[in-house]
Write a protein that holds these residues in place. Structure first.
Motif, short mmCIF file in Angstrom:
data_model
loop_
_atom_site.label_atom_id
_atom_site.label_comp_id
_atom_site.label_asym_id
_atom_site.label_seq_id
_atom_site.Cartn_x
_atom_site.Cartn_y
_atom_site.Cartn_z
N PHE A 1 8.49 -16.60 49.72
CA PHE A 1 8.48 -15.29 49.07
C PHE A 1 9.57 -15.22 48.00
CE2 PHE A 1 10.20 -10.95 48.85
CZ PHE A 1 9.07 -10.22 48.53
N GLU B 1 9.05 -17.79 45.00
CA GLU B 1 8.05 -17.33 44.05
C GLU B 1 8.53 -16.12 43.26
OE1 GLU B 1 4.53 -16.75 46.40
OE2 GLU B 1 4.25 -18.92 46.69
N LEU B 2 9.14 -15.16 43.95
CA LEU B 2 9.59 -13.94 43.29
C LEU B 2 10.66 -14.21 42.25
CD1 LEU B 2 9.36 -10.78 43.27
CD2 LEU B 2 11.32 -10.81 44.82
N ALA C 1 9.33 -10.55 37.91
CA ALA C 1 9.44 -10.27 39.34
C ALA C 1 8.81 -8.91 39.67
CB ALA C 1 10.89 -10.31 39.79
N TYR C 2 9.07 -7.92 38.85
CA TYR C 2 8.50 -6.60 39.08
C TYR C 2 6.97 -6.65 38.98
CZ TYR C 2 7.57 -1.64 38.95
OH TYR C 2 7.07 -0.39 39.23
N ARG D 1 5.15 -9.21 39.72
CA ARG D 1 4.69 -9.85 40.94
C ARG D 1 4.65 -8.85 42.11
NH1 ARG D 1 8.28 -13.76 39.06
NH2 ARG D 1 7.17 -15.48 38.09
N LEU D 2 5.68 -8.00 42.21
CA LEU D 2 5.68 -6.97 43.26
C LEU D 2 4.45 -6.08 43.13
CD1 LEU D 2 9.43 -5.82 43.27
CD2 LEU D 2 8.29 -7.26 44.97
N ARG E 1 1.10 -7.82 43.91
CA ARG E 1 0.92 -8.07 45.34
C ARG E 1 0.90 -6.77 46.16
NH1 ARG E 1 5.00 -13.25 45.96
NH2 ARG E 1 3.89 -14.55 44.47
N ASP F 1 11.50 -7.32 52.13
CA ASP F 1 10.99 -8.68 52.18
C ASP F 1 10.12 -8.86 53.42
OD1 ASP F 1 12.69 -9.14 54.36
OD2 ASP F 1 13.69 -10.84 53.45
#
Length: 124
Positions: A21, A24-25, A74-75, A77-78, A81, A110
């Motif tokens: 996690f 990747e993030l 990263a944001y 990706r959040l 997902r 997380d």
């Protein structure tokens, strides 16, 4: 020699899932792992060691300072997902980021339930 931060152990329900996690993030490479630890290494050399303790996991808070470009990725990706996130640590502003301390920030949990914060400017 000056004092610098070297490593910490982060309790995980599934150490490999938690390490993946964060890799990747935060766009990190794999690091050598050993024994009960699955490790990732931050750019500055700090080692995050994920382990599965034989006790109930207590929530901890971890904050990561990112540059603006990595924060954007990263944001994204959040959001891609569907990870629940907030602009504040009290979780009163869901689905938002904040613009405090001259930068941007976001809070989320997380896979082990730890409170994670991503910021683009240090508080001090």
């Amino acid at each position: 020699m000056t004092a610098t931060f070297n490593h910490t152990i982060i309790a995980a329900k599934d150490r490999n899932e938690s390490a993946r996690f964060f890799r990747e993030l935060l766009e990190l490479s794999e690091a050598p792992s050993w024994g009960p630890f699955t490790n990732i290494q931050l750019t500055d050399g700090v080692l995050l060691q994920f382990a599965e303790p034989p006790v109930e996991i207590q929530m901890q808070h971890y904050a990561f300072l990112l540059d603006d470009e990595l924060f954007d990725r990263a944001y994204r990706r959040l959001c891609d997902r569907d990870i629940e996130h907030w602009a504040d640590p009290q979780m009163r502003r869901p689905g938002e980021i904040n613009n405090e301390h001259g930068g941007r920030g976001v809070y989320f949990k997380d896979p082990a339930g730890h409170a994670i914060e991503l910021i683009t400017r240090p508080y001090l």
